[in-house]
Design a protein around this motif. Sequence first.
Motif, mmCIF file in Angstrom:
data_model
loop_
_atom_site.group_PDB
_atom_site.id
_atom_site.type_symbol
_atom_site.label_atom_id
_atom_site.label_comp_id
_atom_site.label_asym_id
_atom_site.label_seq_id
_atom_site.Cartn_x
_atom_site.Cartn_y
_atom_site.Cartn_z
ATOM 1 N N GLN A 18 0.777 -1.230 -0.420
ATOM 2 C CA GLN A 18 0.234 0.382 -0.036
ATOM 3 C C GLN A 18 0.898 1.691 0.211
ATOM 4 O O GLN A 18 2.263 1.097 0.562
ATOM 5 C CB GLN A 18 -0.942 0.072 1.201
ATOM 6 N N ASP A 20 0.556 5.880 0.727
ATOM 7 C CA ASP A 20 0.016 7.087 1.634
ATOM 8 C C ASP A 20 -0.018 7.885 -0.341
ATOM 9 O O ASP A 20 -0.544 8.634 0.322
ATOM 10 C CB ASP A 20 0.842 7.665 2.231
ATOM 11 N N ARG A 21 0.396 8.102 -0.661
ATOM 12 C CA ARG A 21 0.909 8.892 -1.786
ATOM 13 C C ARG A 21 1.630 8.169 -3.314
ATOM 14 O O ARG A 21 3.020 7.380 -2.858
ATOM 15 C CB ARG A 21 1.475 10.004 -1.415
ATOM 16 N N ALA A 41 -4.569 10.435 -6.708
ATOM 17 C CA ALA A 41 -5.532 10.736 -5.522
ATOM 18 C C ALA A 41 -6.018 8.621 -5.211
ATOM 19 O O ALA A 41 -6.366 8.788 -6.787
ATOM 20 C CB ALA A 41 -6.816 11.067 -5.647
ATOM 21 N N GLY A 42 -6.667 8.267 -4.411
ATOM 22 C CA GLY A 42 -6.753 6.802 -4.587
ATOM 23 C C GLY A 42 -6.554 6.227 -2.546
ATOM 24 O O GLY A 42 -6.512 7.116 -1.897
ATOM 25 N N ASP A 43 -6.907 5.281 -2.390
ATOM 26 C CA ASP A 43 -7.268 5.016 -0.876
ATOM 27 C C ASP A 43 -5.893 3.648 0.136
ATOM 28 O O ASP A 43 -6.432 3.122 0.362
ATOM 29 C CB ASP A 43 -8.843 4.560 -1.668
ATOM 30 N N GLY A 44 -5.314 3.876 -1.422
ATOM 31 C CA GLY A 44 -3.656 2.994 -0.554
ATOM 32 C C GLY A 44 -3.129 1.904 -1.311
ATOM 33 O O GLY A 44 -2.708 1.798 -1.754
ATOM 34 N N GLN A 45 -4.768 1.656 -2.073
ATOM 35 C CA GLN A 45 -4.269 0.583 -3.402
ATOM 36 C C GLN A 45 -3.918 0.343 -4.585
ATOM 37 O O GLN A 45 -4.124 0.443 -5.672
ATOM 38 C CB GLN A 45 -4.384 -0.599 -2.764
ATOM 39 N N GLN A 46 -5.439 1.645 -4.573
ATOM 40 C CA GLN A 46 -5.892 2.222 -6.012
ATOM 41 C C GLN A 46 -5.851 3.915 -6.428
ATOM 42 O O GLN A 46 -6.363 4.522 -5.904
ATOM 43 C CB GLN A 46 -7.132 1.609 -6.431
ATOM 44 N N PHE A 47 -5.367 4.569 -7.511
ATOM 45 C CA PHE A 47 -4.131 5.500 -7.375
ATOM 46 C C PHE A 47 -4.849 5.720 -8.569
ATOM 47 O O PHE A 47 -4.158 5.910 -10.228
ATOM 48 C CB PHE A 47 -2.970 5.859 -7.182
#
Length: 87
Positions: A18, A20-21, A41-47
């Motif tokens: 995962q 953070d950025r 932008a994402g959720d930790g796994q998809q950006f």
Amino acid sequence: PVRPLVPLQVRVGLEATQADRVEVLFTGVQMDMGTQRAGLAGDGQQFDGQAMLPVCTTGAMTWAATVRLTRRNGTLALPFHFNVPAK
């Protein structure tokens, strides 16, 4: 195909880790075109995000796209090269 001055959708999916950025840095390989940055932008796994490459006045251009993952235990950078034909 990737074209200059046309919005480029950028998507990074992570499976074994995962982040953070995530950002993607685009730099010219044969010529200094500056660095084009796309923060995703994402959720930790998809950006997801968007980028746009400038026009190279000499024609076709090889670009390096470096995907930079910022994680709790450090930063990981993964380079990819691709060609953009003359506009």
